[in-house]
Design an enzyme around this catalytic site. Structure first.
Site, short mmCIF file in Angstrom:
data_model
loop_
_atom_site.label_atom_id
_atom_site.label_comp_id
_atom_site.label_asym_id
_atom_site.label_seq_id
_atom_site.Cartn_x
_atom_site.Cartn_y
_atom_site.Cartn_z
CD GLU A 185 72.38 -0.87 17.46
OE1 GLU A 185 72.89 -1.23 16.35
OE2 GLU A 185 72.57 -1.74 18.39
CB SER A 202 18.40 -22.58 23.92
OG SER A 202 18.05 -23.02 22.63
#
Length: 604
Positions: free
Chosen positions: A13, A275
């Site tokens: 590029e 719990s």
């Protein structure tokens, strides 16, 4: 990312990327010449810096737009160095379809991260920049491979690689992963947390216990489940294969690559389990012969100077059976049990099963250990449920198939069977699971948990083959009204246990007869001194003439009262006397606020 990506991108590029100031004037002159000779536009002379500026502020392809891009590129080169510009370019560049950035492209096309790409794969990605859609590898692989050869030749010409490396890379086949080939390759459900933990334990690596299909299903279901929860919600999941103790799936967060905390591993975070550990409190009482599933526990107010635990629904039920109290997840009876057993015994029982706590849990939390008063980790909680699934045999979780897991007895098989039956899907239907025929219902046992302030929602259980746990919340710890275990975590757990590779059929109905309360826990102490039984008096003695004696019960309250004789609920005492036969009797009175008082009397 792979160093080949940077070299390949620069070579094809912008080969003078490291040397120009943002605009390559040599390339500009060449482009003007080529375009003039061709009589049309055949070259643009855009540098990587100019391309980055165009992607950040897209304009029509005109000479005026090119001039603006050139000016912006000169400005950008004064603000950032070359590596920073290249990093930004590679992270926003298009690579076909809707893919932006090399990380997304690498995972989509090759099924691995950008750091793991080979030279041939990196060259193919770099080549896509010329025309991402026309060269899209899942549709036009031949074109993409031809472009890869161009990139590799340019890399050789610019000195980035040798001829031998080019030939080797050209000979390497490239397998493009289709979107349906392997769902484990989606960004949701990637095993980043599992990988990091496995390599921490064994840096040299090896064959892991991870099941990629299960991992993908966990990620897919977790993400779908999160759509119905508040924004910013995180989910963690752990799945352990019971027999070998291998961790087959671990989701630490919804998106491992999310910069906003994605790499925090929720499976290893210290959070309040609410719990979720109540089964082990009752299990400790079963093991010690202090309770049985059909024993009576007391849901009466705890009136302490610095702590007043309540049930989730703020209702007190008086005497209840153990199995009912556990299924309903009543907080108050569990705290009474933990207090009577002693926090140290409860902590020791949980530790034997595999739960580790942060610090001295028994000292810090006391009886609050039963309702999430001490922080634990999801991985350890799930492993404790795996211990129940093995009939009480503890094994350390493993991440590699050749890893040896220590094994030791921790809980009796009878206690495990009792807990399994109390909490099984045979006795109740989980939230989020449709009603099915009895024989088609997947069998699993589970327990939910919600931490104080609703900061953490939990659900964990097993089906005899896999133990699975789910945590829902926020890493920062903020609470939300939606973070309740039964609604935020349980539906996802039910979906996971219903997966084809996890699902188990209903087993035989368990028996409680082997669990005996040889040394029953005493009833809780009187509470607060507010409610008092005025008659009969403590220690009163009656004579039964006709086999029973009418006992006229009275309390110092005019409000609604519940009376229990020897654990059995009686009719309203205000409407008539209570009939008692010969022997020692225990009379309990409970008011609507949960206050309670007991007396003992004798009948001769």
């Amino acid at each position: 990312m792979s160093p080949w990506l940077a070299k390949a991108t620069i070579a094809v590029e912008d080969e003078r990327f490291r040397r120009h100031c943002g605009v390559d004037f040599i390339a500009v002159c060449r482009a003007v010449r080529d375009n003039a000779l061709a009589g049309r536009r055949v070259s643009g002379a855009s540098t990587l810096t100019m391309q980055l500026c165009r992607m950040m502020d897209d304009r029509d392809r005109t000479y005026a737009a090119k001039a603006i891009e050139s000016f912006r590129a000169l400005q950008l080169e004064r603000l950032l160095n070359k590596d920073e510009i290249l990093e930004r370019y590679l992270n926003v560049a298009p690579y076909g379809g809707n893919l932006r950035g090399v990380e997304a492209a690498a995972r989509r096309w090759f099924g691995r991260g950008a750091a793991e790409l080979s030279l041939g794969e990196a060259a193919l990605l770099a080549g896509l920049q010329q025309s991402p859609e026309r060269l899209r590898p899942d549709r036009f692989l031949k074109r993409a491979m031809a472009r890869r050869r161009v990139v590799l030749r340019r890399m050789e010409e610019t000195g980035a690689i040798t001829g031998a490396l080019r030939r080797e890379a050209e000979s390497q086949p490239v397998k493009i992963v289709s979107g349906d080939d392997d769902p484990a390759l989606s960004l949701t459900g990637t095993p980043g947390h599992f990988t990091a933990l496995a390599l921490q334990r064994r840096p040299r690596g090896g064959m892991t216990t991870l099941d990629s299909r299960l991992q993908a299903d966990v990620g897919r279901l977790a993400r779908a489940h999160a759509e119905g929860l508040p924004e910013g919600t995180q989910i963690a999941v752990v799945a352990i294969e019971v027999q070998g103790a291998g961790v087959e799936a671990m989701l630490g967060s919804l998106e491992f690559n999310d910069p906003a905390g994605g790499q925090v591993n929720g499976a290893l975070a210290w959070r309040s389990p609410g719990s979720a550990l109540k089964p082990f409190v009752y299990g400790a009482a079963f093991e010690a012969g202090r309770l049985a599933p059909d024993s009576t526990v007391y849901d009466v107010v705890i009136d302490s100077a610095d702590w007043n635990p309540r049930n989730f629904d703020r209702v007190y039920r008086g005497p209840v059976r153990v199995d009912e109290a556990l299924r309903l997840s009543l907080n108050v009876p569990a705290v009474h049990v933990a207090e009577a057993l002693g926090p140290r015994r409860c902590e020791g029982f949980m530790a034997a099963a595999g739960v580790r706590f942060r610090g001295d849990a028994a000292r810090r939390a006391g009886a609050g250990l039963a309702v999430g008063g001490a922080e634990a980790r999801l991985l350890d909680v799930v492993n404790a449920y795996a211990t129940l699934a093995r009939g009480g045999e503890f094994r350390r979780p493993v991440f590699f198939v050749d890893e040896v897991s220590e094994s030791r007895p921790a809980i009796s098989a009878d206690v495990c069977a009792a807990l399994d039956e109390i909490l099984s899907s045979r006795a109740r239907r989980p939230n989020g699971m449709e009603i099915r025929r009895y024989g088609d219902t997947p069998w699993f046992m589970w327990k939910t948990g919600t931490s104080s302030g609703r900061r953490d929602a939990w659900a964990a259980g097993h089906n005899g083959r896999h133990a699975i746990g789910v945590w829902v919340g926020r890493f920062a710890g903020g609470g939300r009204s939606e973070y309740v275990g039964a609604t935020a975590a349980e539906p996802l757990l039910a979906e996971l246990f219903d997966l084809p590779q996890i699902r188990a059929v209903c087993g035989p109905i368990g028996e409680f007869t082997r669990i005996r309360a040889t040394n029953p826990l005493p009833p809780p102490a009187e509470t607060g001194g507010r409610l008092r039984i005025l008659a009969p008096a403590e220690g009163a003695s009656f004579v039964a003439v006709d086999g029973t004696v009418p006992v006229h019960a009275k309390a110092n309250s005019d409000g609604p009262l519940s009376w229990f004789l020897n654990g059995r609920r009686q009719a309203d005492a205000s409407r008539g006397p209570i009939a008692a036969g010969p022997g020692r009797h225990r009379l309990l009175c409970v008011d609507s606020a949960g206050g309670a008082h007991t007396v003992e009397f004798f009948v001769r």
